[in-house]
Scaffold this motif. Structure first.
Motif, PDB file in Angstrom:
ATOM      1  N   ARG A   1       4.327  -5.733   5.614  1.00  0.00           N
ATOM      2  CA  ARG A   1       4.535  -6.114   4.208  1.00  0.00           C
ATOM      3  C   ARG A   1       5.642  -7.154   4.058  1.00  0.00           C
ATOM      4  O   ARG A   1       5.556  -8.044   3.212  1.00  0.00           O
ATOM      5  CB  ARG A   1       4.793  -4.883   3.352  1.00  0.00           C
TER       6      ARG A   1
ATOM      7  N   ASP B   1       3.838   3.278   8.826  1.00  0.00           N
ATOM      8  CA  ASP B   1       4.656   2.589   7.825  1.00  0.00           C
ATOM      9  C   ASP B   1       4.694   1.083   8.081  1.00  0.00           C
ATOM     10  O   ASP B   1       4.582   0.285   7.155  1.00  0.00           O
ATOM     11  CB  ASP B   1       6.079   3.159   7.816  1.00  0.00           C
TER      12      ASP B   1
ATOM     13  N   ARG C   1       1.670  -1.048   6.662  1.00  0.00           N
ATOM     14  CA  ARG C   1       1.341  -1.105   5.236  1.00  0.00           C
ATOM     15  C   ARG C   1       1.373  -2.552   4.760  1.00  0.00           C
ATOM     16  O   ARG C   1       2.379  -3.239   4.891  1.00  0.00           O
ATOM     17  CB  ARG C   1       2.317  -0.243   4.429  1.00  0.00           C
TER      18      ARG C   1
ATOM     19  N   ARG D   1       2.012   4.996   1.059  1.00  0.00           N
ATOM     20  CA  ARG D   1       2.003   5.738   2.328  1.00  0.00           C
ATOM     21  C   ARG D   1       0.837   6.713   2.301  1.00  0.00           C
ATOM     22  O   ARG D   1       0.552   7.320   1.275  1.00  0.00           O
ATOM     23  CB  ARG D   1       3.305   6.509   2.494  1.00  0.00           C
TER      24      ARG D   1
ATOM     25  N   GLU E   1       0.838  -1.193   0.000  1.00  0.00           N
ATOM     26  CA  GLU E   1       0.000   0.000   0.000  1.00  0.00           C
ATOM     27  C   GLU E   1       0.877   1.248   0.000  1.00  0.00           C
ATOM     28  O   GLU E   1       1.949   1.255   0.602  1.00  0.00           O
ATOM     29  CB  GLU E   1      -0.873   0.044   1.258  1.00  0.00           C
TER      30      GLU E   1
END
Length: 174
Positions: free
Chosen positions: A60, A23, A26, A17, A15
């Motif tokens: 992530r 962060d 994401r 920011r 994704e």
């Protein structure tokens, strides 16, 4: 057995920011999940797999590592805070190699940290390698580097590895 192959895998497409989204929270996008899965399935088909996988604790990277395990690229995953952006992966590398239990150690993390780690190990200037999302750097470690014997200032010395391959997802997937 100390690892002699180091596999550096960058997390898949995540994704963007945005305000209100930390962060570390994401997630991979649907495209990121499918592309990462395809890359890892291709690596397995090529016989390029990991005996041990360590990954950044950021979402992530964890999702990328989970896909790697599901695809059969690695037996399981272990979180390593040193693989978070700005972490001390280089200082931990000898210990991780010694604890690998096989020939190949995989690290799932972030840019520019992974390419900087690779550049340091092969003796190249920082910024000379570009690792794409879901891309892979394969290094062959010297025995001394894998055992932590080739050290400078308590860290593996520059030139303790040879670049075997730098694989972009587009190259792997055609």
């Amino acid at each position: 057995m100390a690892a002699s192959t180091l596999l550096l895998l960058r997390h898949g497409i995540a994704e963007e920011r945005r305000a209100g989204l930390e962060d570390g929270d994401r997630a991979l996008t649907e495209r990121g999940r499918s592309r990462t899965r395809a890359v890892l399935e291709r690596l397995v088909a090529l016989g390029l797999m990991a005996d041990r996988l360590l990954c950044s604790p950021l979402l992530r990277a964890r999702q990328t590592a989970e896909i790697a395990v599901t695809a059969g690229w690695a037996p399981d995953l272990t979180l390593a805070s040193e693989l978070a952006p700005g972490g001390a992966a280089l200082a931990c590398l000898p210990e991780w190699c010694q604890a690998c239990g096989g020939d190949s150690l995989a690290l799932v993390g972030h840019e520019p940290d992974l390419s900087a780690l690779a550049a340091c190990l092969i003796g190249a200037p920082a910024g000379h390698l570009d690792l794409r999302k879901a891309g892979l750097i394969q290094l062959r470690l010297s025995e001394a580097a894998a055992r932590g014997q080739a050290v400078a200032g308590g860290q593996p010395a520059a030139g303790g590895a040879v670049l075997v391959s730098l694989l972009r997802p587009g190259l792997l997937l055609g």
